[in-house]
Design an enzyme around this catalytic site. Structure first.
Site, PDB file in Angstrom:
ATOM      1  N   LYS A  85       0.807  -1.224   0.000  1.00 33.99           N
ATOM      2  CA  LYS A  85       0.000   0.000   0.000  1.00 33.99           C
ATOM      3  C   LYS A  85       0.838   1.271   0.000  1.00 33.99           C
ATOM      4  O   LYS A  85       0.303   2.340  -0.264  1.00 33.99           O
ATOM      5  CB  LYS A  85      -1.009  -0.015   1.142  1.00 33.99           C
ATOM      6  CG  LYS A  85      -0.469   0.304   2.487  1.00 33.99           C
ATOM      7  CD  LYS A  85      -1.633   0.485   3.433  1.00 33.99           C
ATOM      8  CE  LYS A  85      -1.093   0.690   4.834  1.00 33.99           C
ATOM      9  NZ  LYS A  85      -2.154   0.729   5.815  1.00 33.99           N
ATOM     10  N   ASP A  86       2.117   1.166   0.268  1.00 25.96           N
ATOM     11  CA  ASP A  86       2.986   2.344   0.224  1.00 25.96           C
ATOM     12  C   ASP A  86       3.638   2.531  -1.144  1.00 25.96           C
ATOM     13  O   ASP A  86       4.390   3.488  -1.346  1.00 25.96           O
ATOM     14  CB  ASP A  86       4.089   2.237   1.296  1.00 25.96           C
ATOM     15  CG  ASP A  86       3.514   2.203   2.708  1.00 25.96           C
ATOM     16  OD1 ASP A  86       2.428   2.765   2.910  1.00 25.96           O
ATOM     17  OD2 ASP A  86       4.158   1.615   3.594  1.00 25.96           O
ATOM     18  N   ARG A 133      -7.634   8.497   3.798  1.00 25.95           N
ATOM     19  CA  ARG A 133      -8.726   7.528   3.634  1.00 25.95           C
ATOM     20  C   ARG A 133      -9.396   7.236   4.986  1.00 25.95           C
ATOM     21  O   ARG A 133     -10.626   7.295   5.112  1.00 25.95           O
ATOM     22  CB  ARG A 133      -8.177   6.216   3.045  1.00 25.95           C
ATOM     23  CG  ARG A 133      -9.206   5.086   2.946  1.00 25.95           C
ATOM     24  CD  ARG A 133      -8.547   3.766   2.538  1.00 25.95           C
ATOM     25  NE  ARG A 133      -7.540   3.357   3.513  1.00 25.95           N
ATOM     26  CZ  ARG A 133      -7.785   2.592   4.571  1.00 25.95           C
ATOM     27  NH1 ARG A 133      -8.987   2.114   4.783  1.00 25.95           N
ATOM     28  NH2 ARG A 133      -6.814   2.278   5.411  1.00 25.95           N
ATOM     29  N   ARG A 134      -8.570   6.931   6.004  1.00 27.00           N
ATOM     30  CA  ARG A 134      -9.157   6.607   7.306  1.00 27.00           C
ATOM     31  C   ARG A 134      -9.896   7.807   7.892  1.00 27.00           C
ATOM     32  O   ARG A 134     -10.991   7.653   8.445  1.00 27.00           O
ATOM     33  CB  ARG A 134      -8.069   6.109   8.268  1.00 27.00           C
ATOM     34  CG  ARG A 134      -7.548   4.733   7.885  1.00 27.00           C
ATOM     35  CD  ARG A 134      -6.401   4.301   8.773  1.00 27.00           C
ATOM     36  NE  ARG A 134      -5.918   2.964   8.424  1.00 27.00           N
ATOM     37  CZ  ARG A 134      -4.651   2.598   8.481  1.00 27.00           C
ATOM     38  NH1 ARG A 134      -3.719   3.449   8.864  1.00 27.00           N
ATOM     39  NH2 ARG A 134      -4.294   1.372   8.143  1.00 27.00           N
ATOM     40  N   ARG A 151       1.509  10.475  13.167  1.00 30.03           N
ATOM     41  CA  ARG A 151       2.470   9.796  12.303  1.00 30.03           C
ATOM     42  C   ARG A 151       3.450   8.988  13.136  1.00 30.03           C
ATOM     43  O   ARG A 151       3.349   8.905  14.345  1.00 30.03           O
ATOM     44  CB  ARG A 151       3.209  10.826  11.434  1.00 30.03           C
ATOM     45  CG  ARG A 151       2.358  11.360  10.278  1.00 30.03           C
ATOM     46  CD  ARG A 151       3.238  11.800   9.120  1.00 30.03           C
ATOM     47  NE  ARG A 151       4.193  10.770   8.773  1.00 30.03           N
ATOM     48  CZ  ARG A 151       5.453  11.004   8.432  1.00 30.03           C
ATOM     49  NH1 ARG A 151       5.911  12.233   8.368  1.00 30.03           N
ATOM     50  NH2 ARG A 151       6.258   9.996   8.133  1.00 30.03           N
ATOM     51  N   ARG A 157       2.775   5.167  17.440  1.00 29.53           N
ATOM     52  CA  ARG A 157       1.354   5.556  17.410  1.00 29.53           C
ATOM     53  C   ARG A 157       0.592   4.923  18.578  1.00 29.53           C
ATOM     54  O   ARG A 157      -0.205   5.574  19.234  1.00 29.53           O
ATOM     55  CB  ARG A 157       0.725   5.133  16.089  1.00 29.53           C
ATOM     56  CG  ARG A 157       1.355   5.855  14.901  1.00 29.53           C
ATOM     57  CD  ARG A 157       0.570   5.555  13.658  1.00 29.53           C
ATOM     58  NE  ARG A 157       1.417   5.570  12.473  1.00 29.53           N
ATOM     59  CZ  ARG A 157       0.952   5.473  11.242  1.00 29.53           C
ATOM     60  NH1 ARG A 157      -0.332   5.348  11.030  1.00 29.53           N
ATOM     61  NH2 ARG A 157       1.769   5.490  10.212  1.00 29.53           N
ATOM     62  N   CYS A 244      -1.908  11.802  -3.189  1.00 35.16           N
ATOM     63  CA  CYS A 244      -1.899  11.187  -1.868  1.00 35.16           C
ATOM     64  C   CYS A 244      -2.896  11.874  -0.936  1.00 35.16           C
ATOM     65  O   CYS A 244      -3.060  11.490   0.205  1.00 35.16           O
ATOM     66  CB  CYS A 244      -0.496  11.178  -1.286  1.00 35.16           C
ATOM     67  SG  CYS A 244       0.354  12.715  -1.536  1.00 35.16           S
TER      68      CYS A 244
HETATM   69  N1  LIG Z   1       1.607   3.522   5.788  1.00 35.69           N
HETATM   70  C1  LIG Z   1       2.228   2.756   6.817  1.00 35.69           C
HETATM   71  C2  LIG Z   1       1.912   1.314   6.705  1.00 35.69           C
HETATM   72  N2  LIG Z   1       2.220   0.615   5.601  1.00 35.69           N
HETATM   73  C3  LIG Z   1       1.768  -0.658   5.761  1.00 35.69           C
HETATM   74  C4  LIG Z   1       1.186  -0.745   7.018  1.00 35.69           C
HETATM   75  C5  LIG Z   1       0.554  -1.927   7.606  1.00 35.69           C
HETATM   76  C6  LIG Z   1       0.796  -3.247   6.927  1.00 35.69           C
HETATM   77  C7  LIG Z   1       0.052  -3.453   5.647  1.00 35.69           C
HETATM   78  O1  LIG Z   1      -0.992  -2.830   5.373  1.00 35.69           O
HETATM   79  O2  LIG Z   1       0.511  -4.313   4.892  1.00 35.69           O
HETATM   80  C8  LIG Z   1       1.293   0.499   7.625  1.00 35.69           C
HETATM   81  C9  LIG Z   1       0.830   0.878   8.970  1.00 35.69           C
HETATM   82  C10 LIG Z   1      -0.660   1.016   9.069  1.00 35.69           C
HETATM   83  O3  LIG Z   1      -1.307   1.480   8.125  1.00 35.69           O
HETATM   84  O4  LIG Z   1      -1.224   0.668  10.108  1.00 35.69           O
END
Ligand SMILES: NCc1[nH]cc(CCC(=O)O)c1CC(=O)O
Length: 310
Positions: A85-86, A133-134, A151, A157, A244
């Site tokens: 997702k990153d 999104r959240r 962050r 967190r 983003c």
């Molecule tokens: N952006 C940070 C990130 N990138 C992937 C994850 C969690 C693991 C995943 O989704 O595979 C997270 C932390 C989160 O969103 O809680």
């Protein structure tokens, strides 16, 4: 010059290192080599250095991947391991996603010590998140809630929420579980009401397009259904080409040979939501992704997707 069989590039966060070690172990097992023949190279990214601002304000895309991709293009590493997702929508010329590890739980989890569930949060409660999104989905469900920027890595967190700085946060259950912290989740949210990010829970392996040796090496550990799901979700994302700052969500579910993709765009304050979905044969993953993307693009008013685009 390193004598390693393969060199893995990764960020240095605990979650990133978990993902790199999982990839290292899978590769070692598949190719009958010792773990120390697969080197892990830790690379600091811009995203790791900027802690106090929304990443959207830092500018540019791929703040967690840029320096790792440079190392890949410079041949200092053979593969990069990322949280799917990153990974930005469009990859630099000469790079491609070549494999995925089996996807973990895709759902978001609420961490709300003392309240437990979204429904039990008091009126006007403050929720920390760095995800547009959240924040938008949260406000769509509970317009009274306030969101603040939170962050840092998963542990940071959790610590801030558990110290009482805010009522709650939302984290990917996958990340919590990988770190052995899943007991901090107080509610796991149903994707039907809280659709995850594109690629959530998946670990993606990026390589150079011309590197057939590494392509073959990582093909041996590829989890096909995860790669297919990611291809569908990322094809949707490519059509939307959001910034983003655009709250986008999407999730693939596969049932035998049928792939079902749901996607949505939500107005950043949660005031409106646009949904689309499509089903079709697994072999049409990318086509299904494009269809859902085009359906959303046709529904969403101008300004929502373009806002903040670079
Ligand atoms: N952006 C940070 C990130 N990138 C992937 C994850 C969690 C693991 C995943 O989704 O595979 C997270 C932390 C989160 O969103 O809680």
């Amino acid at each position: 010059m390193s004598s390693a069989f393969l060199r893995i590039g990764t960020r240095g966060s605990p979650l990133a290192l978990w993902q790199a070690h999982a990839t290292q172990q899978a590769l070692a097992a598949a190719h009958h080599v010792l773990l120390d023949e697969i080197e892990i190279v830790v690379i600091k990214t811009t995203g790791d250095q900027v802690r106090d601002r929304p990443l959207a304000d830092v500018g540019g895309k791929g703040l967690f991947t840029k320096e790792i991709e440079e190392a890949l293009l410079d041949r200092r590493i053979d593969l990069a391991v990322h949280s799917a997702k990153d990974v930005p929508t469009f990859l630099p010329q000469g790079l491609r996603l070549a494999a995925c590890l089996p996807r973990a739980d895709v759902r978001d989890a609420l961490v709300a010590p003392g309240y437990r569930t979204l429904d039990s949060l008091p009126y006007g409660a403050v929720v920390g998140t760095a995800s547009v999104r959240r924040a938008a989905l949260l406000k769509h469900l509970r317009p009274d809630l306030k969101t603040v920027l939170l962050r840092g890595n998963v542990e940071t967190r959790l610590r801030r929420v558990e110290a009482g700085e805010m009522h709650a946060t939302l984290l990917a259950l996958a990340g919590l579980t990988r770190l052995g912290l899943q007991n901090h989740a107080t509610e796991v949210l149903d994707p039907g009401i809280f659709l995850p990010a594109i690629g959530q829970g998946a670990v993606a392996i990026e390589i150079r397009t011309d590197d057939t040796r590494t392509a073959e090496a990582v093909a041996a550990i590829d989890h096909g259904p995860t790669s297919t799901a990611l291809a569908a979700e990322r094809a949707m994302l490519a059509v939307l080409d959001g910034s983003c700052r655009t709250p986008i969500a999407g999730l693939t579910v596969m049932d035998g040979d049928v792939l079902h993709l749901r996607g949505l765009v939500v107005e950043p304050e949660g005031k409106a939501i646009w949904r689309a979905e499509a089903r079709g044969p697994v072999s049409d993953a990318e086509k299904i992704g494009r269809l859902v993307g085009e359906d959303l693009l046709a529904q969403v008013p101008p300004g929502i997707i373009a806002v903040g685009a670079v």
